[in-house]
Design an enzyme around this catalytic site. Sequence first.
Site, short mmCIF file in Angstrom:
data_model
loop_
_atom_site.label_atom_id
_atom_site.label_comp_id
_atom_site.label_asym_id
_atom_site.label_seq_id
_atom_site.Cartn_x
_atom_site.Cartn_y
_atom_site.Cartn_z
N GLU A 114 87.61 -69.71 19.88
CA GLU A 114 87.92 -69.30 18.50
C GLU A 114 87.13 -70.10 17.46
O GLU A 114 87.14 -69.74 16.29
CB GLU A 114 89.43 -69.40 18.23
CG GLU A 114 89.97 -70.81 18.11
CD GLU A 114 91.47 -70.80 17.82
OE1 GLU A 114 92.11 -69.77 18.07
OE2 GLU A 114 91.97 -71.82 17.34
N HIS A 115 86.48 -71.17 17.91
CA HIS A 115 85.70 -71.95 16.94
C HIS A 115 84.28 -71.41 16.76
O HIS A 115 83.67 -71.63 15.73
CB HIS A 115 85.64 -73.42 17.39
CG HIS A 115 86.98 -74.05 17.49
ND1 HIS A 115 87.48 -74.56 18.66
CD2 HIS A 115 87.95 -74.21 16.56
CE1 HIS A 115 88.70 -75.03 18.44
NE2 HIS A 115 89.01 -74.83 17.18
ZN LIG Z 1 83.43 -73.40 20.83
#
Ligand SMILES: [Zn+2]
Length: 225
Positions: A114-115
Amino acid sequence: MKINKDIKNIDEIGENHIGTASNTPIRRDAFNLSNEQKIDVIKDDVRHILETLGLDLTDDSLSGTPMRVAKMFVNEVFGGLNPEKQPNASTFQNKYKYGEMLVEKNITVYSTCEHHLLPIVGRAHVSYISNGTVIGLSKMNRIVDYYAKRPQVQERLTIQIVKELQRILNTKDVACVIEAKHLCVNSRGIRDVDSSTVTSEFGGKFKNNKTKREFLDYIKLETEF
Ligand SMILES: [Zn+2]
């Protein structure tokens, strides 16, 4: 400057892969739009990104990409955000009185960091000790897949799988280990191709060292057919 500080925080949270909660941070209005409406909005957003990067969207190879990506986000790779896709939790009575742990290992995990919105690829190993209720084997694979099909951090995915099985099976005696490669680590940033990440969650009897060891030994067994 505030903006610089915000950008620094964004980078730090991403590179350190810090998750904030065991529940997926989803808004109350998440399902006000239908899937079709979401695809319609997202396809314009994807087109905007590609055009901003300077690509020519009239090219035959690229012209369908915004629609393909929008459908893939909503229906496939992030389809597990939608509670309608939650696998139904039918259980059975443990008629044969099997009292030992059951291990479902090497369940394929395809998720998304999700990053960075890059793939997480790995395997999950899940186990439970029945207290009278059992679940179909493929249901465990479906539960892993449902929670994997979200923007994720691996720790949260591990906990969500355990909590869901604890709820369905009405027992704390559930464990999950996931080993996965994060393409945001392997292909960019630190670019460490060989590293992988292991996470685990041990509930109930699995907190007991002997039970935990038995589970981990089963995972290590070579499986060849
Ligand atoms: Zn990542």
